[in-house]
Motif scaffolding. Structure first.
Motif: not given
Length: 322
Positions: A91-92, A109-115, A150-152, A304-305
Motif C-alpha cells: 500500500p502507498f 489537505m487529506l492523506p489517503v492510503v491506497a492498497a 493496516r498500513a494506514a 503510509a506514515g
C-alpha cells in the motif's frame, strides 16, 4: 460350617461356580476396535464426491469464467487471485495523484492510503465486483482493503472506519453497496477496529459546471466518469451528510474514510467535509485502488506514515474547490 472357599469350581449347593478374576492382573482379551474414522472416511469420501459432482453440474448449467482471464469454472482463478495479492502487497500514499486533495501550493489537505493501483487484475476484479458482487471476488478484494487499513493505522485501536455511501440510483441498480460489502470482508481481519455507517447521500448534489457532461443528471445520479477535477468537485459538493442521530457516534472520534477507488479525490473530500462539520476528527482515507500511481520512482517513498502525525483534516480543512 464348611469353608466355601475350600472348594474349587463347585458351590455349596452343588452348582458349578465361575471363579472371578482380577481385571488388573488378568485383563480381558482385546476386542476388535471399531474406529469411527473408518466409518467417517467413507462418508467424507461420499460427501467429497457429491460436492465435486454438484460443482460439475452447476458448471454445466451455469458456466462460470474467471472475470480476469476467462479461465473456466471459477469466478476468480487462483493465478489471478495471486496477481491481485501481488498488486496490493505494498500500500502507498496516493493523495499526490488526487488534485482535489492538494492545494495550489502542494499542501496535502487529506492523506489517503491506497492498497494498490487501479490497473490489470485489480481493476478488472473491482469492476466486476461492482457490477455483480460475487462473493469470491469480495473475499479477495476485502483482504486487499484490510491490508490498506493496516498500513494506514497499524494498531487500529480507537479508529472508526467510515464507508462512503452509494447513491440511491446505484443501490437500486446493483442491489448492494460495493464499499460496504468490501469493508465487511475487511473488518473480519481487523480485530479492534470499529465501523460506523453514518454517512448518507443528500437528495440534490451540486450542479455540474457549464459545459460538463456526466452520466447522470442533477437529482441522484452518481456517474462521474469523464468529469475533470472541477466538475467532480461541483458534482459532489453538498452531496453527503451525517445521518440524523449519528453525530454523537463520530463527534470527537478519530475517523478513517473508506472508499473503493480514488480518482480526483472529490468524493473522499466531500465525505471528510460532512464528517468534519459533525465534529469528527478525520485522520485520512483508505481506498482499495488509486487510478494514478504516486509521482516517484521509489515504490517505498510514499509509504503510509503514522496516523495523526501530520496533515490532519483538523489542521488543513478542504478548500472551496475540494
Amino acid at each position: 460350617m464348611n469353608n466355601l472357599f475350600g472348594r474349587t469350581g463347585e458351590a455349596a449347593s452343588g452348582h458349578q461356580e465361575t471363579r472371578g478374576t482380577d481385571p488388573d492382573l488378568e485383563p480381558p482379551p482385546p476386542w476388535a476396535a471399531l474406529h469411527r474414522g473408518e466409518h467417517e472416511a467413507r462418508l467424507l469420501r461420499l460427501n467429497d464426491w457429491l460436492a465435486v459432482a454438484l460443482v460439475d453440474l452447476l458448471a454445466l448449467a451455469v458456466p462460470v469464467d474467471c472475470v480476469c482471464c476467462g479461465a473456466e469454472d471459477s469466478t476468480l482463478c487462483p493465478p489471478c487471485a495471486g496477481r491481485i495479492r501481488r498488486l496490493t502487497r505494498q500500500p502507498f500514499r496516493a493523495e499526490s495523484g488526487a488534485p482535489a486533495l492538494m492545494d495550489v501550493a502542494g499542501t496535502i489537505m487529506l492523506p489517503v492510503v491506497a492498497a494498490g493501483v487501479y490497473r490489470d487484475e485489480l481493476a478488472q476484479g473491482l469492476l466486476s465486483f461492482k457490477r455483480h458482487g460475487q462473493k469470491q471476488l469480495g473475499r479477495s478484494l476485502g483482504r486487499a482493503l484490510a491490508g490498506g487499513v493496516r498500513a494506514a493505522v497499524p494498531d487500529g485501536n480507537g479508529f472508526l472506519l467510515i464507508p462512503v455511501p452509494t447513491s440511491t440510483a446505484a443501490y437500486v441498480k446493483r442491489g448492494f453497496s460495493p464499499v460496504h460489502l468490501l469493508l465487511k470482508e475487511a473488518v473480519r481481519q481487523l480485530p479492534g477496529v470499529g465501523v460506523a455507517d453514518v454517512l448518507a447521500k443528500t437528495a440534490a448534489p451540486g450542479p455540474l459546471l457549464p459545459g460538463s457532461h456526466g452520466s447522470g443528471g442533477r437529482n441522484g445520479a452518481s456517474g462521474q466518469k469523464g468529469l475533470g477535477r472541477g466538475a467532480r468537485s461541483q458534482r459532489v459538493r453538498g452531496s453527503m451528510r451525517v445521518k440524523r442521530g449519528a453525530r454523537a457516534r463520530v463527534a470527537g472520534r478519530a475517523c478513517i474514510i473508506v472508499d473503493d477507488v480514488l480518482t480526483t479525490g472529490a468524493t473522499v473530500g466531500e465525505a471528510a467535509r460532512a464528517l468534519h462539520f459533525a465534529g469528527a476528527k478525520v485522520r485520512g482515507a483508505v481506498v482499495l485502488a488509486a487510478t494514478r500511481p504516486p509521482d516517484t520512482k521509489d515504490p517505498g517513498a510514499m509509504a503510509a506514515g503514522p496516523p495523526g502525525s501530520h496533515h490532519d483534516l483538523e489542521k488543513n480543512k478542504p478548500g472551496k474547490d475540494e
